[in-house]
Design an enzyme around this catalytic site. Structure first.
Site: not given
Ligand SMILES: Cc1cc2nc3c(=O)[nH]c(=O)nc-3n(C[C@H](O)[C@H](O)[C@H](O)COP(=O)(O)OP(=O)(O)OC[C@H]3O[C@@H](n4cnc5c(N)ncnc54)[C@H](O)[C@@H]3O)c2cc1C
Length: 399
Positions: A126-129, A244, A385-386
């Protein structure tokens, strides 16, 4: 929870148990059941056994290879697989991209990819992030520029789970940055063998290599690999995220962990008795079991709604939060239960060729600390979860 099963469901449970006893390779069950890492071959082997039985895609329509099971039967199947130590089916193909292809893909895409997903011919990721675009996913910047019958894609994806094994990646790219962020996003299916793709592993805190950076450098992707319309990718992405989050709840797996926790608590000494006699530990164990029972009811409700043709809505966010809190709570109690035996760092115990090497402490101990560290991820992936709490506040509480 011991749900009162109908005679048909009880017979179905027996059928699943008999199948698992007969067909689940014991060496895979032993590895998965004790928390050791599985290889790609282990996963594919098990998925192909499920395919041969016709049980690879319980959620799919029957005419495409689904089972036609009721919600309760799907639940029983998940639970029995987890309790028997069967590997989880890797979700990226069968439960994530497949529903999107079914709902929005072209006939050619359905004919090509769905049978390959069923047979596990293709491993999907999955290439989203992207760096800087996780919670705020719509800000993604990986660019796709149209060039005749192709898009030329340049950018970086990150945290891409198991991309090192992947044949295909479903991905969100930016095809337009002139209007609202969500409107310029397109959903592409990218062949991971395309020139210009580099996969770089990221080692996680438990020492495993399950996530990656994926760099895309002028990667040519046929326009035929676009799902649906250009610029409508955000709609398709949201549809996928609901699926998901429902599957992340993983009640069966948590039940298997709870069973393991109880067995350990009965084996580990504490004071004059065993750990299960310790009122403080017993209280926390009971609390987590109650949470798991409540979660099971919620999951069943969602499954029944889905079977009745109602796709997962905001309640998927409840399941994601509660499911991952239970998973993390269980790993915390498991580490606590083995006390100092969770402390030795024993990476050699996890080598694929060496997974049954004699460990320090009881044989169930070495996997527990890595498991604890690994499951910190659960409250982050699939939308943190936030962010789920924000969704509930907006769409359920109307705040
Ligand atoms: C082990 C693992 C596997 C993953 N696998 C995939 C994958 O296969 N494909 C893919 O596309 N992605 C994947 N992800 C990415 C995952 O979806 C993102 O890590 C997640 O969406 C959080 O984004 P970020 O890491 O950029 O953190 P950020 O968005 O920078 O967030 C950092 C912190 O700030 C909090 N935060 C951010 N915005 C808000 C808000 N508006 N209100 C309250 N709190 C907030 C978050 O909850 C978090 O605690 C994976 C992540 C992990 C850890």
């Amino acid at each position: 929870m011991e749900l009162a099963l109908s005679a048909e469901d009880a017979a179905f449970r027996e059928e699943v148990r008999a199948f698992l006893k007969d067909r689940l390779p014991p060496e895979i069950a032993a590895k998965a059941g004790s928390g050791f890492r599985l290889s790609k071959d282990d996963h594919v082997r098990w998925q192909q056994i499920l395919f041969e039985k016709g049980w690879m895609a319980p959620g799919w329509p029957v005419e495409l290879g689904g089972t036609g099971w009721t919600a309760m039967q799907k639940h029983i199947f998940d639970e029995e697989c987890a309790l028997a130590g069967a590997p989880m089916v890797i979700p990226f193909g069968v439960t994530m991209v497949a529903p999107v292809i079914m709902a929005f893909g072209s006939q050619e895409q359905k004919d090509r990819y769905l049978p390959r997903i069923l047979r596990s011919d293709d491993w999907w990721c999955q290439g989203y992030s992207e760096p800087g675009s996780g919670s705020d996913l719509a800000s993604l910047r990986t660019k796709a520029v149209r060039d005749g019958d192709h898009y030329v894609v340049t950018g970086q994806k990150t945290w891409t789970t198991l991309a090192q094994h992947a044949d295909m990646m479903f991905t969100l790219v930016r095809t337009d940055d002139s209007g609202k962020q969500q409107e310029g996003i397109t959903f592409l299916l990218i062949d991971m063998k395309s020139p210009g793709i580099t996969v770089q592993p990221i080692t996680t805190i438990d020492g495993s290599a399950e996530i990656n950076n994926v760099f895309l450098d002028d990667v040519r992707v046929p326009v035929a690999n676009r799902v649906g319309e250009e610029g409508k990718g955000w709609t398709y992405a949201k549809y996928l995220l609901g699926h998901e989050r429902t599957s992340i709840a993983a009640v069966g797996r948590s039940k298997a962990q709870l069973r393991k926790l109880k067995a350990i608590a009965r084996a580990e000494a504490s004071g004059n008795g065993t750990l299960i006699d310790d009122p403080d530990f017993a209280l926390r164990l009971a609390q987590i079991e109650i949470d798991l029972l409540a979660l099971e009811s919620l999951v069943l409700r969602a499954l029944y709604a889905e079977t009745a043709g109602k796709p997962p809505g905001p309640e998927a966010s409840f399941l994601k939060i509660k499911g991952t809190e239970v998973q993390q709570g269980l790993t915390e109690l498991l580490v606590e239960a083995v006390g100092p035996y969770a402390a030795p760092f024993q990476p050699e115990a996890f080598r694929q060729d060496n997974w049954n090497e004699e460990p320090v402490g009881p044989d169930y101990a070495p996997a527990l600390a890595p498991l604890y560290f690994n499951w910190r991820k659960a409250s982050i992936y699939g939308g943190s979860n936030e962010i789920q709490k924000n969704i509930i506040a907006k769409t359920v509480l109307g705040l």
